[in-house]
Design a protein around this motif. Sequence first.
Motif, short mmCIF file in Angstrom:
data_model
loop_
_atom_site.label_atom_id
_atom_site.label_comp_id
_atom_site.label_asym_id
_atom_site.label_seq_id
_atom_site.Cartn_x
_atom_site.Cartn_y
_atom_site.Cartn_z
N PRO A 1 -1.43 6.87 15.40
CA PRO A 1 -1.65 7.77 14.27
C PRO A 1 -0.65 8.91 14.17
CG PRO A 1 -3.41 8.00 15.90
CD PRO A 1 -2.59 6.81 16.30
N THR A 2 -0.04 9.30 15.28
CA THR A 2 0.95 10.37 15.22
C THR A 2 2.24 9.89 14.58
OG1 THR A 2 1.84 9.87 17.42
CG2 THR A 2 0.01 11.44 17.30
N VAL A 3 2.42 8.57 14.53
CA VAL A 3 3.62 7.98 13.91
C VAL A 3 3.31 7.45 12.53
CG1 VAL A 3 5.35 6.16 14.12
CG2 VAL A 3 4.58 7.38 16.16
N GLY A 4 2.17 6.74 12.38
CA GLY A 4 1.88 6.02 11.15
C GLY A 4 1.25 6.85 10.05
N LEU A 5 0.50 7.90 10.40
CA LEU A 5 -0.12 8.75 9.39
C LEU A 5 0.80 9.93 9.10
CD1 LEU A 5 -3.87 8.78 10.49
CD2 LEU A 5 -2.82 7.48 8.64
N LYS A 6 1.38 9.95 7.90
CA LYS A 6 2.38 10.94 7.56
C LYS A 6 1.99 11.72 6.32
CE LYS A 6 6.19 8.12 9.39
NZ LYS A 6 6.59 9.01 10.47
N LYS A 7 2.61 12.88 6.17
CA LYS A 7 2.48 13.64 4.95
C LYS A 7 3.51 13.14 3.93
CE LYS A 7 0.98 17.83 7.39
NZ LYS A 7 1.29 19.24 7.70
N ILE A 8 3.27 13.47 2.67
CA ILE A 8 4.18 13.04 1.61
C ILE A 8 5.62 13.46 1.91
CG2 ILE A 8 4.86 13.55 -0.77
CD1 ILE A 8 2.81 11.44 -0.72
N THR B 1 5.08 -0.31 -4.99
CA THR B 1 5.68 -1.64 -4.96
C THR B 1 6.91 -1.67 -4.06
OG1 THR B 1 6.56 -3.41 -6.36
CG2 THR B 1 7.10 -1.17 -6.99
N GLY B 2 7.20 -2.85 -3.57
CA GLY B 2 8.33 -3.04 -2.67
C GLY B 2 8.11 -4.27 -1.81
N PRO B 3 9.13 -4.74 -1.10
CA PRO B 3 8.98 -5.92 -0.25
C PRO B 3 8.13 -5.65 0.97
CG PRO B 3 11.14 -4.94 0.07
CD PRO B 3 10.49 -4.19 -1.05
N THR B 4 7.77 -6.69 1.69
CA THR B 4 7.03 -6.54 2.94
C THR B 4 7.85 -5.68 3.91
OG1 THR B 4 6.03 -8.71 2.64
CG2 THR B 4 6.00 -7.80 4.87
N GLY B 5 7.17 -4.74 4.57
CA GLY B 5 7.85 -3.89 5.54
C GLY B 5 8.56 -2.70 4.94
N SER B 6 8.28 -2.38 3.68
CA SER B 6 8.97 -1.25 3.04
C SER B 6 8.17 0.05 3.14
CB SER B 6 9.27 -1.56 1.57
OG SER B 6 8.07 -1.82 0.86
N GLY B 7 7.01 0.02 3.83
CA GLY B 7 6.25 1.25 4.05
C GLY B 7 5.23 1.56 2.97
N LYS B 8 4.84 0.56 2.18
CA LYS B 8 3.88 0.80 1.09
C LYS B 8 2.54 1.32 1.62
CE LYS B 8 4.00 -3.43 -0.54
NZ LYS B 8 4.93 -4.04 0.42
N THR B 9 2.04 0.68 2.69
CA THR B 9 0.74 1.11 3.23
C THR B 9 0.81 2.53 3.78
OG1 THR B 9 0.22 -1.18 3.81
CG2 THR B 9 -1.06 0.52 4.90
N THR B 10 1.92 2.89 4.39
CA THR B 10 2.09 4.25 4.90
C THR B 10 2.01 5.26 3.76
OG1 THR B 10 3.47 3.44 6.72
CG2 THR B 10 3.62 5.78 6.20
N THR B 11 2.63 4.91 2.63
CA THR B 11 2.57 5.80 1.47
C THR B 11 1.15 5.90 0.93
OG1 THR B 11 4.85 5.25 0.88
CG2 THR B 11 3.49 6.21 -0.85
N LEU B 12 0.43 4.77 0.88
CA LEU B 12 -0.97 4.81 0.43
C LEU B 12 -1.81 5.72 1.32
CD1 LEU B 12 -1.88 1.12 -0.55
CD2 LEU B 12 -1.51 3.07 -2.06
N TYR B 13 -1.62 5.62 2.64
CA TYR B 13 -2.38 6.48 3.56
C TYR B 13 -2.04 7.96 3.34
CZ TYR B 13 -4.43 2.76 6.44
OH TYR B 13 -5.19 1.72 6.89
N ALA B 14 -0.77 8.24 3.05
CA ALA B 14 -0.38 9.64 2.80
C ALA B 14 -1.08 10.16 1.54
CB ALA B 14 1.14 9.74 2.63
N LEU B 15 -1.19 9.33 0.50
CA LEU B 15 -1.88 9.74 -0.71
C LEU B 15 -3.38 9.90 -0.45
CD1 LEU B 15 -0.14 7.46 -3.38
CD2 LEU B 15 0.40 9.82 -2.77
N LEU B 16 -3.94 8.99 0.35
CA LEU B 16 -5.37 9.08 0.68
C LEU B 16 -5.71 10.39 1.37
CD1 LEU B 16 -6.75 5.65 1.95
CD2 LEU B 16 -7.36 6.89 -0.11
#
Length: 578
Positions: free
Chosen positions: A290-297, A324-339
């Motif tokens: 979580p210290t790596v994967g959960l980020k601020k905008i 949007t973007g290809p697999t491995g482009s960090g889309k989920t990380t961005t979603l978590y930042a918005l959440l």
Amino acid sequence: MDEQGLARALVEKGLLTEELAQKLLTEAQSLNQSFESLIYGRRLLNEEAVAEAKSGILGIPYEKVTASTIPADVLKLIPQETASNYRLAPLEFQNNMLIVGMVEPSDTKAQEALRFIAKQKGLSLGVYLITPSDLEMILRRYSPYQSEVEEAVKVFNVKPSGGLSAAQRKISLEASAGDEDAPIIRVVSSTLKEAVERGASDVHIEPQRTRVRVRFRLDGVLEEVSSFPPELAQPLISRVKIMAELKIDETRMPQDGRFRTEIFGRDIDYRVSTFPTPMGEKVAIRVLDPTVGLKKISDLGLTGHNADLVTKGIAKPYGMVLITGPTGSGKTTTLYALLQILNKEGVNVLSMEDPVEYFIDGVNQSQVRPEIGYTFASGLRQAVRQDPDIIMVGEVRDNETADLAIEAALTGHIVLSTLHTNDAVGVIPRLIDMKVEPFLLPSSLNLMVAQRLIGRLCNACKKPEPATGEALRIIQAEFPKSPESEVKDPSVGGGYQIYHAPGCKECKGKGIVGRIALFEVLNMTRELGELISAGFDEEKIRAEARRQGMTSLRQDGVLKALQGLVSLEEVLNETVET
């Protein structure tokens, strides 16, 4: 080394044409890149062919090296920092002579360092030319992790047998499964700790014909960190399966699981996936720190004009935001930042994910299971009955999910999700291809965000260089298209500067530390809505995006390159001209 001389040698050997060699020399100069690295980057020649050509020019023999055969006491003759900084490594020691492999034998600073070491130890020197890949394999032998693993493997006293199939291996698992001090448990434990310490996103344990290969994904690239005798594949993988509570005796079908452990004083989750191969089961372990994967905008690289658009977009009371973007482009990380921005005491946040990667307090997270009929579509139907304010859907994969997400957005919910398209403009035709009625999009779709991940330059060793040639042409073509409010023109008072990082101790010679995203954000405006409702083609949407002042992926990359965050070369590799 003289690049012109190397180019001539490659032409004389028939490995490059004269025209191609000259073109590469010119391009390398304009991009401030070495001729040799450009050859490797374009995959025109392998390292051995280039090394043999260099050997002829320098008069130094080329040696193919097997890192695993170098004795540990020989490695100790040259410190790891010296080996890494000067791109050299000890190979042999005999009759008071130290045989050294060098990637660049003509490097005067490396020569001085070697002479100093030899004088201190009273040794004579012999030099071979080696390839960068062989040097990298030798440098891995210095790792404390590697030493710890080798020590644990010795306990097994396994003798090489030329490679065994999975069905032939007969190794007892009882001692390793029950004894906390068993070597196999220490190997797995050390591997996971090393992965966390080095910031790896994934660990791959891969049975090969003659060995078991262990690789880490570091900054998006897989790197081999260790290997074991093939006889250890079964106990290693079984240990991981026990930790993830998977079926030990099921080796014919893929399985998924996860487990949690505490490392360095923090909880780390691991997501495990097995995959059957002819050599045995392969295991991929996603490291969810979580210290790596959960980020601020702001940590993602979303700044300035783009950050303003996203902040305003998610502040609306309802509507859909698609990443949007290809697999491995960090889309989920961005979603978590918005959440994390939207997750407040007074709202009900639900997510449907495949799988749940990080646990966020206050968010009601659920993992879909298509094998039992629990899909994104069926989950969405149930989610709207849970009195939600915000719904996150892992991915819009099919027509049914798209229709339900649009419906949820129209009925007063904020919907976050991902979609596979090449850019932000492609979101609209993609949704229409999925049978979404065009007239619904203007009132349901708030933002379309495209992104790519590229390496962040190491602050410790990056250096500015004037942009010239092709690099300057690209900057001059792309920079003026960016919104005027984005950054002040950095060429005022001097020319444009781009940055390169040669590698240092801080970045372990890679030149990059972590990754940063490039973004483009398309906002749903009244004009865009009228275009969609009246019938459109992609070019009309792109014209509207330009009218809005949308920063494209390449423009965002050029801006970040001018700010010294990334290299211009990688931006050009990952984006297309606008």
